[in-house]
Design a protein around this motif. Structure first.
Motif, PDB file in Angstrom:
ATOM      1  N   ALA A   6       0.832  -1.198   0.000  1.00  0.00           N
ATOM      2  CA  ALA A   6       0.000   0.000   0.000  1.00  0.00           C
ATOM      3  C   ALA A   6       0.871   1.255   0.000  1.00  0.00           C
ATOM      4  O   ALA A   6       0.615   2.205  -0.744  1.00  0.00           O
ATOM      5  N   ARG A   7       1.906   1.244   0.813  1.00  0.00           N
ATOM      6  CA  ARG A   7       2.816   2.393   0.886  1.00  0.00           C
ATOM      7  C   ARG A   7       3.492   2.636  -0.460  1.00  0.00           C
ATOM      8  O   ARG A   7       3.555   3.773  -0.936  1.00  0.00           O
ATOM      9  N   ASN A   8       3.992   1.585  -1.076  1.00  0.00           N
ATOM     10  CA  ASN A   8       4.640   1.731  -2.389  1.00  0.00           C
ATOM     11  C   ASN A   8       3.661   2.268  -3.425  1.00  0.00           C
ATOM     12  O   ASN A   8       4.015   3.132  -4.231  1.00  0.00           O
ATOM     13  N   GLN A  21       2.812  10.445  11.845  1.00  0.00           N
ATOM     14  CA  GLN A  21       2.088  11.241  12.828  1.00  0.00           C
ATOM     15  C   GLN A  21       1.276  10.336  13.744  1.00  0.00           C
ATOM     16  O   GLN A  21       1.020   9.182  13.415  1.00  0.00           O
ATOM     17  N   TRP A  22       0.849  10.903  14.859  1.00  0.00           N
ATOM     18  CA  TRP A  22      -0.069  10.245  15.779  1.00  0.00           C
ATOM     19  C   TRP A  22       0.429   8.853  16.159  1.00  0.00           C
ATOM     20  O   TRP A  22      -0.296   7.861  16.070  1.00  0.00           O
ATOM     21  N   GLY A  23       1.659   8.777  16.557  1.00  0.00           N
ATOM     22  CA  GLY A  23       2.224   7.481  16.938  1.00  0.00           C
ATOM     23  C   GLY A  23       2.781   6.762  15.731  1.00  0.00           C
ATOM     24  O   GLY A  23       3.637   7.272  15.023  1.00  0.00           O
ATOM     25  N   GLU A  24       2.269   5.577  15.459  1.00  0.00           N
ATOM     26  CA  GLU A  24       2.779   4.739  14.372  1.00  0.00           C
ATOM     27  C   GLU A  24       1.886   4.811  13.133  1.00  0.00           C
ATOM     28  O   GLU A  24       1.480   3.783  12.589  1.00  0.00           O
ATOM     29  N   ASN A  25       1.588   6.008  12.663  1.00  0.00           N
ATOM     30  CA  ASN A  25       0.733   6.171  11.486  1.00  0.00           C
ATOM     31  C   ASN A  25       1.483   6.884  10.373  1.00  0.00           C
ATOM     32  O   ASN A  25       2.047   7.954  10.587  1.00  0.00           O
ATOM     33  N   ASN A  44      -1.873   2.492   9.400  1.00  0.00           N
ATOM     34  CA  ASN A  44      -1.559   2.288  10.808  1.00  0.00           C
ATOM     35  C   ASN A  44      -0.549   1.155  10.908  1.00  0.00           C
ATOM     36  O   ASN A  44      -0.853   0.022  10.557  1.00  0.00           O
ATOM     37  N   LEU A  45       0.649   1.462  11.391  1.00  0.00           N
ATOM     38  CA  LEU A  45       1.710   0.464  11.500  1.00  0.00           C
ATOM     39  C   LEU A  45       1.757  -0.204  12.866  1.00  0.00           C
ATOM     40  O   LEU A  45       2.557  -1.107  13.083  1.00  0.00           O
ATOM     41  N   ASP A  46       0.900   0.238  13.788  1.00  0.00           N
ATOM     42  CA  ASP A  46       0.864  -0.328  15.134  1.00  0.00           C
ATOM     43  C   ASP A  46       0.219  -1.713  15.075  1.00  0.00           C
ATOM     44  O   ASP A  46      -0.931  -1.867  14.661  1.00  0.00           O
ATOM     45  N   ALA A  47       0.950  -2.729  15.486  1.00  0.00           N
ATOM     46  CA  ALA A  47       0.461  -4.110  15.413  1.00  0.00           C
ATOM     47  C   ALA A  47      -0.757  -4.345  16.302  1.00  0.00           C
ATOM     48  O   ALA A  47      -1.560  -5.234  16.028  1.00  0.00           O
ATOM     49  N   ASP A  48      -0.918  -3.572  17.360  1.00  0.00           N
ATOM     50  CA  ASP A  48      -2.027  -3.757  18.287  1.00  0.00           C
ATOM     51  C   ASP A  48      -3.282  -2.978  17.906  1.00  0.00           C
ATOM     52  O   ASP A  48      -4.263  -2.987  18.632  1.00  0.00           O
ATOM     53  N   SER A  49      -3.253  -2.299  16.790  1.00  0.00           N
ATOM     54  CA  SER A  49      -4.383  -1.465  16.401  1.00  0.00           C
ATOM     55  C   SER A  49      -5.500  -2.304  15.796  1.00  0.00           C
ATOM     56  O   SER A  49      -5.283  -3.352  15.213  1.00  0.00           O
ATOM     57  N   SER A  54      -6.972   3.725   6.832  1.00  0.00           N
ATOM     58  CA  SER A  54      -8.146   4.589   6.676  1.00  0.00           C
ATOM     59  C   SER A  54      -7.931   5.441   5.435  1.00  0.00           C
ATOM     60  O   SER A  54      -6.800   5.799   5.116  1.00  0.00           O
ATOM     61  N   PHE A  55      -9.025   5.770   4.766  1.00  0.00           N
ATOM     62  CA  PHE A  55      -8.897   6.630   3.581  1.00  0.00           C
ATOM     63  C   PHE A  55     -10.230   7.294   3.275  1.00  0.00           C
ATOM     64  O   PHE A  55     -11.284   6.885   3.763  1.00  0.00           O
ATOM     65  N   SER A  56     -10.157   8.324   2.444  1.00  0.00           N
ATOM     66  CA  SER A  56     -11.331   9.071   2.029  1.00  0.00           C
ATOM     67  C   SER A  56     -12.086   8.257   0.984  1.00  0.00           C
ATOM     68  O   SER A  56     -11.579   7.981  -0.094  1.00  0.00           O
ATOM     69  N   ALA A  57     -13.328   7.877   1.310  1.00  0.00           N
ATOM     70  CA  ALA A  57     -14.128   7.075   0.383  1.00  0.00           C
ATOM     71  C   ALA A  57     -15.051   7.945  -0.467  1.00  0.00           C
ATOM     72  O   ALA A  57     -15.495   7.521  -1.524  1.00  0.00           O
ATOM     73  N   GLY A  58     -15.329   9.135  -0.005  1.00  0.00           N
ATOM     74  CA  GLY A  58     -16.235  10.014  -0.725  1.00  0.00           C
ATOM     75  C   GLY A  58     -17.679   9.678  -0.417  1.00  0.00           C
ATOM     76  O   GLY A  58     -18.009   8.547  -0.049  1.00  0.00           O
ATOM     77  N   PRO A  59     -18.574  10.642  -0.576  1.00  0.00           N
ATOM     78  CA  PRO A  59     -19.982  10.415  -0.247  1.00  0.00           C
ATOM     79  C   PRO A  59     -20.655   9.371  -1.140  1.00  0.00           C
ATOM     80  O   PRO A  59     -21.583   8.697  -0.726  1.00  0.00           O
ATOM     81  N   GLU A  60     -20.159   9.208  -2.367  1.00  0.00           N
ATOM     82  CA  GLU A  60     -20.770   8.271  -3.307  1.00  0.00           C
ATOM     83  C   GLU A  60     -20.557   6.820  -2.886  1.00  0.00           C
ATOM     84  O   GLU A  60     -21.432   5.981  -3.044  1.00  0.00           O
ATOM     85  N   ARG A  61     -19.388   6.494  -2.365  1.00  0.00           N
ATOM     86  CA  ARG A  61     -19.040   5.101  -2.069  1.00  0.00           C
ATOM     87  C   ARG A  61     -19.053   4.759  -0.580  1.00  0.00           C
ATOM     88  O   ARG A  61     -18.937   3.599  -0.211  1.00  0.00           O
ATOM     89  N   PHE A  62     -19.161   5.736   0.279  1.00  0.00           N
ATOM     90  CA  PHE A  62     -19.038   5.527   1.721  1.00  0.00           C
ATOM     91  C   PHE A  62     -19.962   4.417   2.226  1.00  0.00           C
ATOM     92  O   PHE A  62     -19.504   3.430   2.794  1.00  0.00           O
TER      93      PHE A  62
END
Length: 183
Positions: A6-8, A21-25, A44-49, A54-62
């Motif tokens: 996903a990152r790549n 930001q926000w810890g391991e994000n 989120n890279l935190d294994a315990d999460s 998370s991502f913006s899905a938009g009102p059409e697909r949410f």
């Protein structure tokens, strides 16, 4: 898909910046946030999460996406149509890539014209502007911190003065009450 894939994929999209930001994000922005960029995805890279992305899905697909097992409204961001994946296989990889590309495009379209103009600058000019902007933001942050520290010190001094006045007032004898005179 997994976090590394996903990152790549996200880093290959145009004008994408990545911050931790926000810890391991890992937060992915369309444009640098120092020049008005907006975020469109969070890994989120935190294994315990409980959520992996998370991502913006938009009102059409949410609402449609929420029907998938393992897709839930993103905390704090659901009101602006963000979804969170509880696990990587909640959405097939090819569809997830399409959704992330759409999130990127939708976020870019929402940027103000001024920010788009800055992002369209030649790389050398953009880097100079970015460096100047970050320097300005750092100076402003230092000034705000100094002002907060001065205000805190002033409140402490005022509290000490109030306490001293109260202590002094206790030591001063009260005048004797005089009886009422009747005629």
């Amino acid at each position: 898909m997994d976090a590394e894939n996903a990152r790549n994929f996200l880093r290959k999209l145009p004008l994408v910046e990545e911050t931790m930001q926000w810890g391991e994000n890992l937060v992915f922005w369309v444009g640098d946030k120092a020049v008005g960029g907006k975020m469109f995805a969070v890994l989120n890279l935190d294994a315990d999460s409980w959520a992996v992305m998370s991502f913006s899905a938009g009102p059409e697909r949410f609402h449609e996406l929420l029907e998938n097992e393992g897709v839930v409204p993103a905390p704090y961001m659901a009101r602006i149509h963000w979804v969170a994946l509880e696990r990587w296989d909640a959405i097939p990889a090819a569809e997830l890539q399409q959704l992330l590309r759409a999130a990127h495009e939708r976020t870019y379209e929402k940027l103000p014209k001024r920010t788009k103009d800055v992002l369209a600058l030649p790389p050398k000019d953009f880097q100079q502007l970015l460096k100047a902007r970050k320097k300005l933001l750092a100076t402003k942050a230092r000034q705000e911190a100094a002002a907060k520290a001065a205000a805190l010190e002033a409140r402490k001094d005022a509290a000490k003065a109030k306490a001293a006045i109260a202590k002094t007032a206790k030591k001063v004898p009260k005048p004797a009450k005089q009886g009422s005179r009747s005629r």
